[in-house]
Scaffold this motif. Structure first.
Motif, PDB file in Angstrom:
ATOM      1  N   ILE A   1       0.389  -1.034  -0.420  1.00 58.89           N
ATOM      2  CA  ILE A   1       0.233  -0.058   0.148  1.00 58.89           C
ATOM      3  C   ILE A   1       0.548   1.245   0.157  1.00 58.89           C
ATOM      4  O   ILE A   1       0.545   1.987  -0.916  1.00 58.89           O
ATOM      5  N   MET A   2       1.991   1.468   0.726  1.00 59.09           N
ATOM      6  CA  MET A   2       3.262   2.536   0.834  1.00 59.09           C
ATOM      7  C   MET A   2       3.986   2.294  -0.339  1.00 59.09           C
ATOM      8  O   MET A   2       3.496   3.729  -0.559  1.00 59.09           O
ATOM      9  N   THR A   3       4.207   1.476  -1.625  1.00 50.08           N
ATOM     10  CA  THR A   3       4.385   1.403  -2.378  1.00 50.08           C
ATOM     11  C   THR A   3       3.434   2.256  -3.710  1.00 50.08           C
ATOM     12  O   THR A   3       4.010   3.046  -4.495  1.00 50.08           O
ATOM     13  N   PHE A   4       2.285   2.149  -3.335  1.00 43.73           N
ATOM     14  CA  PHE A   4       1.671   2.300  -4.541  1.00 43.73           C
ATOM     15  C   PHE A   4       1.428   3.805  -4.472  1.00 43.73           C
ATOM     16  O   PHE A   4       1.430   4.002  -5.290  1.00 43.73           O
ATOM     17  N   GLU A   5       0.796   4.113  -2.578  1.00 41.33           N
ATOM     18  CA  GLU A   5       0.627   5.667  -2.748  1.00 41.33           C
ATOM     19  C   GLU A   5       1.870   6.251  -2.568  1.00 41.33           C
ATOM     20  O   GLU A   5       1.785   7.687  -3.263  1.00 41.33           O
ATOM     21  N   LYS A   6       4.013   5.721  -2.801  1.00 44.48           N
ATOM     22  CA  LYS A   6       4.358   6.566  -3.392  1.00 44.48           C
ATOM     23  C   LYS A   6       4.235   7.579  -4.980  1.00 44.48           C
ATOM     24  O   LYS A   6       4.667   7.935  -5.445  1.00 44.48           O
ATOM     25  N   ALA A   7       3.215   6.171  -5.915  1.00 42.65           N
ATOM     26  CA  ALA A   7       4.087   6.173  -6.713  1.00 42.65           C
ATOM     27  C   ALA A   7       2.485   7.221  -7.447  1.00 42.65           C
ATOM     28  O   ALA A   7       2.625   7.818  -8.416  1.00 42.65           O
ATOM     29  N   PHE A   8       1.315   6.382  -6.984  1.00 43.24           N
ATOM     30  CA  PHE A   8      -0.531   7.237  -7.202  1.00 43.24           C
ATOM     31  C   PHE A   8      -0.414   8.217  -6.192  1.00 43.24           C
ATOM     32  O   PHE A   8      -1.958   8.316  -6.750  1.00 43.24           O
ATOM     33  N   GLY A   9       0.027   8.610  -5.689  1.00 42.91           N
ATOM     34  CA  GLY A   9      -0.740   9.267  -4.757  1.00 42.91           C
ATOM     35  C   GLY A   9      -1.834   8.911  -3.312  1.00 42.91           C
ATOM     36  O   GLY A   9      -1.868   7.407  -3.294  1.00 42.91           O
ATOM     37  N   LYS A  10      -1.882   9.479  -2.261  1.00 40.10           N
ATOM     38  CA  LYS A  10      -2.512   8.908  -0.900  1.00 40.10           C
ATOM     39  C   LYS A  10      -3.978   7.752  -1.575  1.00 40.10           C
ATOM     40  O   LYS A  10      -4.880   8.770  -2.207  1.00 40.10           O
ATOM     41  N   ILE A  11      -4.056   7.383  -0.898  1.00 39.71           N
ATOM     42  CA  ILE A  11      -5.542   6.533  -1.513  1.00 39.71           C
ATOM     43  C   ILE A  11      -6.834   7.124  -0.842  1.00 39.71           C
ATOM     44  O   ILE A  11      -7.191   7.857   0.059  1.00 39.71           O
ATOM     45  N   PRO A  12      -7.938   7.562  -2.051  1.00 36.40           N
ATOM     46  CA  PRO A  12      -8.659   8.869  -1.139  1.00 36.40           C
ATOM     47  C   PRO A  12      -9.865   7.924  -0.104  1.00 36.40           C
ATOM     48  O   PRO A  12      -9.928   7.243  -0.426  1.00 36.40           O
ATOM     49  N   ASP A  13     -10.037   8.761   0.086  1.00 34.11           N
ATOM     50  CA  ASP A  13     -11.336   8.883   1.225  1.00 34.11           C
ATOM     51  C   ASP A  13     -12.092   8.519   0.656  1.00 34.11           C
ATOM     52  O   ASP A  13     -12.597   8.618  -0.549  1.00 34.11           O
ATOM     53  N   HIS A  14     -13.219   7.216   0.813  1.00 31.45           N
ATOM     54  CA  HIS A  14     -14.342   6.181   1.068  1.00 31.45           C
ATOM     55  C   HIS A  14     -13.780   5.529  -0.211  1.00 31.45           C
ATOM     56  O   HIS A  14     -14.743   5.943  -1.064  1.00 31.45           O
ATOM     57  N   ALA A  15     -12.913   5.022  -0.561  1.00 30.65           N
ATOM     58  CA  ALA A  15     -13.059   4.484  -1.836  1.00 30.65           C
ATOM     59  C   ALA A  15     -13.109   2.931  -2.402  1.00 30.65           C
ATOM     60  O   ALA A  15     -13.269   2.319  -0.689  1.00 30.65           O
ATOM     61  N   CYS A  16     -12.418   1.813  -3.592  1.00 38.52           N
ATOM     62  CA  CYS A  16     -12.380   0.959  -2.784  1.00 38.52           C
ATOM     63  C   CYS A  16     -11.321   0.213  -3.690  1.00 38.52           C
ATOM     64  O   CYS A  16     -10.722   1.290  -4.749  1.00 38.52           O
ATOM     65  N   VAL A  17     -10.516  -0.740  -2.532  1.00 39.79           N
ATOM     66  CA  VAL A  17      -9.253  -1.052  -3.331  1.00 39.79           C
ATOM     67  C   VAL A  17      -9.241  -1.939  -3.548  1.00 39.79           C
ATOM     68  O   VAL A  17      -9.582  -3.164  -2.864  1.00 39.79           O
TER      69      VAL A  17
END
Lengths: 264, 264
Positions: free
Chosen positions: A136-152
């Motif tokens: 998840i951390m690696t994803f957020e470094k590349a694509f930004g923080k997971i938006p609020d109220h999202a489906c992952v």
């Protein structure tokens, strides 16, 4: 695909920005969704669709003719179906007493931003691979923080095994092997990222080897939903799309075959 | 509600207009849908939901426990269900050989503009009332031409009878009585308005008295879909909303219980 997604993303923000500037905007502003692209995240349900084999309980889908054009002048079928077949939604009451049933999930929680975390590389080397907090951390470094109220969504590339034995992945001890979310990752998404729900391209969002369904319990205790056997996750952008989880509104259901659609 | 709908409509066009002006717009422009409002057009399916009684063929929905938290540590149910129960979609193969099945309907034809034609006044005086070509003309004078590729919903106010005998409306001869589309109106919508599909707040889009399902055959010959037992049509604007007909993607199905959602 990537370029198209970026262009779509730019337009999305441009429109949001322009909408923000106009005085004609009503006060009850919601979300503007561009529909340049629609991708069906749903597998077609047929009698040979794989399912989790639970002795004396589960069974495959069947379409049973009820009336035919030849005999009755109308064609219609009965379905032999249970709540956890095909591309489907799990409701929190699937594992937790007094939690929300499928019909109690609100539409505002089922039409949400979607992100896709790709663990295909490690899953291709290990059927028991899990999506971790580090992923998840690696994803957020590349694509930004997971938006609020999202489906992952977890993309493991498992869809390519849909028609072979690896999809269920039973070993000689009848233990299942397919990737999933680690319980820590689910805990993190619920507690630190305020997600709406999660999804996977495999049979279940706990890895096949976890016969206690630990992650299910963590997710459902928090009142969140999960979607399983999701299709075409390699055909939508990693971030910027909206998912419509059109779960069937069946009273008291613990889950159900769903139409799942991505738009962006 | 009316004012809110008008305001939403204005914003929608403002955004379309502004999007049209910007140079950042990509070439693959689609549709911009504002989601200020979401209305669920789906009734909750339960065992007491009314259905068309066809002797020796149809039956009500049933939720049958398959596993329980107490006995199995997990809660799950089987469904006794056929393709034409609850808020559901009819596919063209329901009455026409070699026409599209439910899984063959494309998402671009299931996410479309929606208009609502209100015939409540005449239906309240006559259970056999039909939506006519004249009603379509009257609607268009007030609300403008039905957009291309739309879903045309009939609102008869029949939803208020959902829990009483008028919903099926059987007389002493076992003939059904509820409103519907006239065959001429369906013919007009298919031939002159290039619709995507139609919908009704009653059990069937042919009026109850038409045991030949004439309108079904006209609609399905043209490869269009129909949705039946649609909820909350009095809670969406007459024009300007988008409907998402999330039909279950079951191979070869002639129809199926669907999640139907309006957004605007």
């Amino acid at each position: 695909m990537k370029m198209k997604a970026i262009l779509s993303g730019i337009t999305f923000f441009v429109i949001i920005f322009l909408a923000g500037c106009t005085r004609e905007q009503p006060k009850d502003v919601g979300t503007t969704i561009r529909i340049d692209n629609i991708v069906d995240l749903t597998h077609t349900l047929t009698s040979d669709f794989p399912f989790i084999p639970v002795k004396k309980l589960t069974y495959p889908f069947a379409l049973i003719p009820m009336a035919t054009l030849k005999d009755n002048g109308v064609e219609a079928n009965s379905w032999k179906i249970h709540e956890h077949l095909g591309t489907h939604t799990d409701a929190p009451n699937h594992f937790i007493a007094n939690q929300k049933s499928l019909d109690q999930l609100e539409l505002k929680d089922l039409i949400v931003p979607v992100v896709v975390i790709d663990i295909e590389e490690k899953a291709s080397k290990n059927s028991d691979a899990v999506l971790t907090v580090e992923d998840i951390m690696t994803f957020e470094k590349a694509f930004g923080k997971i938006p609020d109220h999202a489906c992952v969504m977890m993309y493991s590339g498992w869809e390519k095994h849909l028609r072979d034995s690896l999809f269920v992945g039973l070993d000689s001890q009848q233990v299942k092997h397919y990737p999933g979310f680690s319980n820590d990752a689910i805990k993190f998404l619920v507690e630190e990222r305020n997600i709406a729900g999660i999804g996977v391209d495999v049979l279940s969002f706990d890895p096949g080897i976890d016969e206690n369904y630990t992650g299910h319990k963590t997710l459902f205790e928090a009142g969140k939903w999960g979607v399983e056997c999701v299709a075409n996750l390699d055909k939508i952008p990693k971030t910027g799309a909206t998912v419509i989880v059109a779960a069937p509104k069946v009273g008291k259901a613990t889950g159900g075959f769903s139409r799942i659609i991505a738009v962006w």
